[in-house]
Design a protein around this motif. Structure first.
Motif, PDB file in Angstrom:
ATOM      1  N   LEU A   1       0.834  -1.213   0.000  1.00  0.00           N
ATOM      2  CA  LEU A   1       0.000   0.000   0.000  1.00  0.00           C
ATOM      3  C   LEU A   1       0.868   1.262   0.000  1.00  0.00           C
ATOM      4  N   ALA A   2       2.015   1.189   0.664  1.00  0.00           N
ATOM      5  CA  ALA A   2       2.934   2.345   0.642  1.00  0.00           C
ATOM      6  C   ALA A   2       3.437   2.556  -0.795  1.00  0.00           C
ATOM      7  N   ASP A   3       3.711   1.471  -1.514  1.00  0.00           N
ATOM      8  CA  ASP A   3       4.157   1.602  -2.913  1.00  0.00           C
ATOM      9  C   ASP A   3       3.034   2.179  -3.788  1.00  0.00           C
ATOM     10  N   VAL A   4       1.800   1.736  -3.531  1.00  0.00           N
ATOM     11  CA  VAL A   4       0.662   2.281  -4.294  1.00  0.00           C
ATOM     12  C   VAL A   4       0.562   3.784  -4.031  1.00  0.00           C
ATOM     13  N   ARG A   5       0.671   4.159  -2.762  1.00  0.00           N
ATOM     14  CA  ARG A   5       0.573   5.593  -2.410  1.00  0.00           C
ATOM     15  C   ARG A   5       1.623   6.403  -3.181  1.00  0.00           C
ATOM     16  N   ALA A   6       2.826   5.843  -3.317  1.00  0.00           N
ATOM     17  CA  ALA A   6       3.886   6.557  -4.044  1.00  0.00           C
ATOM     18  C   ALA A   6       3.522   6.705  -5.528  1.00  0.00           C
ATOM     19  N   LEU A   7       2.823   5.695  -6.092  1.00  0.00           N
ATOM     20  CA  LEU A   7       2.427   5.778  -7.512  1.00  0.00           C
ATOM     21  C   LEU A   7       1.415   6.892  -7.754  1.00  0.00           C
TER      22      LEU A   7
ATOM     23  N   GLY B   1       1.146   9.906  -6.633  1.00  0.00           N
ATOM     24  CA  GLY B   1       1.556  11.313  -6.668  1.00  0.00           C
ATOM     25  C   GLY B   1       0.618  12.127  -5.789  1.00  0.00           C
ATOM     26  N   SER B   2       0.382  13.402  -6.164  1.00  0.00           N
ATOM     27  CA  SER B   2      -0.418  14.237  -5.259  1.00  0.00           C
ATOM     28  C   SER B   2      -1.910  14.094  -5.495  1.00  0.00           C
ATOM     29  N   ASP B   3      -2.326  13.639  -6.691  1.00  0.00           N
ATOM     30  CA  ASP B   3      -3.773  13.633  -6.933  1.00  0.00           C
ATOM     31  C   ASP B   3      -4.290  12.423  -7.707  1.00  0.00           C
ATOM     32  N   GLY B   4      -3.532  11.324  -7.718  1.00  0.00           N
ATOM     33  CA  GLY B   4      -4.043  10.102  -8.329  1.00  0.00           C
ATOM     34  C   GLY B   4      -5.104   9.465  -7.441  1.00  0.00           C
ATOM     35  N   ARG B   5      -5.672   8.364  -7.908  1.00  0.00           N
ATOM     36  CA  ARG B   5      -6.685   7.655  -7.113  1.00  0.00           C
ATOM     37  C   ARG B   5      -6.367   6.161  -7.128  1.00  0.00           C
ATOM     38  N   PHE B   6      -6.759   5.470  -6.034  1.00  0.00           N
ATOM     39  CA  PHE B   6      -6.562   4.026  -5.912  1.00  0.00           C
ATOM     40  C   PHE B   6      -7.931   3.363  -5.860  1.00  0.00           C
ATOM     41  N   LEU B   7      -8.164   2.413  -6.747  1.00  0.00           N
ATOM     42  CA  LEU B   7      -9.440   1.693  -6.778  1.00  0.00           C
ATOM     43  C   LEU B   7      -9.154   0.248  -6.408  1.00  0.00           C
ATOM     44  N   VAL B   8      -9.715  -0.199  -5.288  1.00  0.00           N
ATOM     45  CA  VAL B   8      -9.345  -1.534  -4.806  1.00  0.00           C
ATOM     46  C   VAL B   8     -10.589  -2.392  -4.531  1.00  0.00           C
ATOM     47  N   GLY B   9     -10.543  -3.621  -5.029  1.00  0.00           N
ATOM     48  CA  GLY B   9     -11.626  -4.573  -4.762  1.00  0.00           C
ATOM     49  C   GLY B   9     -11.262  -5.416  -3.546  1.00  0.00           C
TER      50      GLY B   9
ATOM     51  N   ALA C   1     -10.259   0.879   5.851  1.00  0.00           N
ATOM     52  CA  ALA C   1     -10.013   2.320   6.060  1.00  0.00           C
ATOM     53  C   ALA C   1      -8.761   2.525   6.904  1.00  0.00           C
ATOM     54  N   GLY C   2      -8.588   1.700   7.934  1.00  0.00           N
ATOM     55  CA  GLY C   2      -7.418   1.813   8.811  1.00  0.00           C
ATOM     56  C   GLY C   2      -6.131   1.530   8.048  1.00  0.00           C
ATOM     57  N   GLU C   3      -6.146   0.476   7.246  1.00  0.00           N
ATOM     58  CA  GLU C   3      -4.921   0.112   6.510  1.00  0.00           C
ATOM     59  C   GLU C   3      -4.586   1.178   5.455  1.00  0.00           C
ATOM     60  N   LEU C   4      -5.637   1.704   4.793  1.00  0.00           N
ATOM     61  CA  LEU C   4      -5.391   2.761   3.800  1.00  0.00           C
ATOM     62  C   LEU C   4      -4.844   4.004   4.480  1.00  0.00           C
ATOM     63  N   SER C   5      -5.428   4.318   5.624  1.00  0.00           N
ATOM     64  CA  SER C   5      -5.006   5.518   6.348  1.00  0.00           C
ATOM     65  C   SER C   5      -3.543   5.427   6.784  1.00  0.00           C
ATOM     66  N   ARG C   6      -3.147   4.254   7.244  1.00  0.00           N
ATOM     67  CA  ARG C   6      -1.735   4.094   7.646  1.00  0.00           C
ATOM     68  C   ARG C   6      -0.790   4.225   6.451  1.00  0.00           C
ATOM     69  N   ALA C   7      -1.327   4.042   5.239  1.00  0.00           N
ATOM     70  CA  ALA C   7      -0.484   4.206   4.041  1.00  0.00           C
ATOM     71  C   ALA C   7      -0.653   5.603   3.427  1.00  0.00           C
TER      72      ALA C   7
END
Ligand code: SAH
Ligand code: AVI
Length: 329
Positions: A183-189, A191-199, A300-306
């Protein structure tokens, strides 16, 4: 009569799994089979045959995740695309990308679609989906990446404001520590305004989950045994896949379903490519996959920590599966 010429699509594929793939398989197999319980990483399910078996799993009556996620995406793709305002879709673990079409369709409809970047460890699925999608969407630039999303995320040639999709519930196949670093790697991808869509597959009654991983036609059992076929081929091993029984059970404490292969009788196995000789006792098990089932709070918790926050959370009418759009926090 008016008309316009359709632009040409382009396909480019980068591969990061050349010579080193066999070495890392040998290391993973040696390391995994010396653990307690013995273990094999699920990414080795997905050779050409394994990817085909997975596609058959997605059509089984018991395997609800794909049907639910497809229904959510077909209905919600326009709003997801509006919120994301992306010109490119990056898809991690893209597989046959059959559900992705709803997102590409919505992006094309809103006039924003420029580039699709599928990333998968399976070369055959990246090539096939790249060709199919380039044909369906004239003018689409497809940039495939054959690589491991646990090792090569920084090599994804991501552009500005991407929509990064990770569908199917594959995020549940990580152990918690590996998921945090993914998730930290996804966050880096992003940038400042991308979005992550996860199933994500959701917590539900245990019989429904266990049936999804123990189908009556035996396709999941064959998918599970495929990891042994892959090791036999790549590392010259002599596993007898039919001498292993498919086992799938839900672990309430961990909130994950676990797949194992149980030895039917003592098994002596030689794996020359990993310089390993192995004896499995009658009934001894090899863990081959975990598949975590989430609540919205846990996600939500795991996303928030990332460093991400939920922007939209969609489920099917029975709340079996969820598709979540997350933004940088
Ligand atoms: N997204 C598709 C496929 C899910 S199956 C769907 O929703 O139906 C999981 C996919 O992830 C497979 O295509 C598999 O090859 C890929 N995969 C598994 N482990 C991977 C890894 N470590 N790196 C990249 N891809 C991986
Ligand atoms: C890819 N992944 C999300 C699937 C799952 O449900 O965990 C793999 C799978 N294993 C057995 N059936 C499907």
């Amino acid at each position: 009569m008016t008309g316009e010429t359709l632009a040409e699509s382009t396909i480019e594929i980068d591969s990061y799994l050349d010579g080193s793939a066999l070495d890392s398989m040998a290391d993973d197999v040696r390391e995994g089979l010396s653990r307690e319980p013995k273990e094999l990483p699920p990414k080795y399910f997905y050779d050409e045959r394994g990817s085909e078996l997975f596609d058959r799993i997605t059509e089984l009556p018991e395997y609800y995740p794909t049907r639910c996620e497809r229904a959510i995406l077909n209905r919600r793709a326009p709003v997801i695309v509006d919120l994301a305002e992306a010109t490119e879709l990056v898809e991690l673990g893209s597989g046959s990308a059959s559900k992705t079409r709803a997102l590409l369709f919505a992006m094309a409809g809103s006039g924003t679609l420029e580039r699709y970047l599928p990333m998968d460890v399976s070369e055959s699925v990246v090539e096939r989906s790249a060709e199919e999608l380039a044909e369906i969407y004239p003018g689409l630039q497809v940039h495939g990446v054959v690589g491991d999303f646990e090792q090569h995320m920084d090599l994804v040639p991501v552009g500005r404001r991407p929509l990064v999709a990770f569908l199917g519930g594959t995020i549940g196949n990580f152990y918690p520590d590996a998921r945090a670093s993914f998730l930290a790697d996804v966050r880096a991808l992003l940038g400042s305004d991308g979005r992550f869509l996860v199933g994500t597959d959701l917590v539900k009654d245990i019989p429904t989950v266990e049936a999804a991983y123990n189908d009556s036609a035996g396709v999941t059992a064959e998918f599970n045994r495929n990891v042994l076929h892959a090791i036999n081929r790549e590392l010259d091993a002599d596993f007898d896949p039919e001498a292993f029984e498919h086992v799938a059970f839900f672990d309430r404490e961990q909130s994950w379903i676990e797949m194992r292969l149980r030895a039917l009788g003592e098994q002596r196995v030689s794996i020359p490519g990993a310089e390993l000789e192995l004896t499995l006792a009658d009934g001894e098990e090899i863990r081959t996959e975990i598949s975590t089932k989430f609540t919205q709070e846990r996600l939500a918790g795991e996303l928030s920590r990332a460093g991400m926050q939920i922007e939209a959370f969609f489920t099917d009418p029975d709340s079996l599966f969820a598709v979540t759009l997350a933004a940088p926090a």
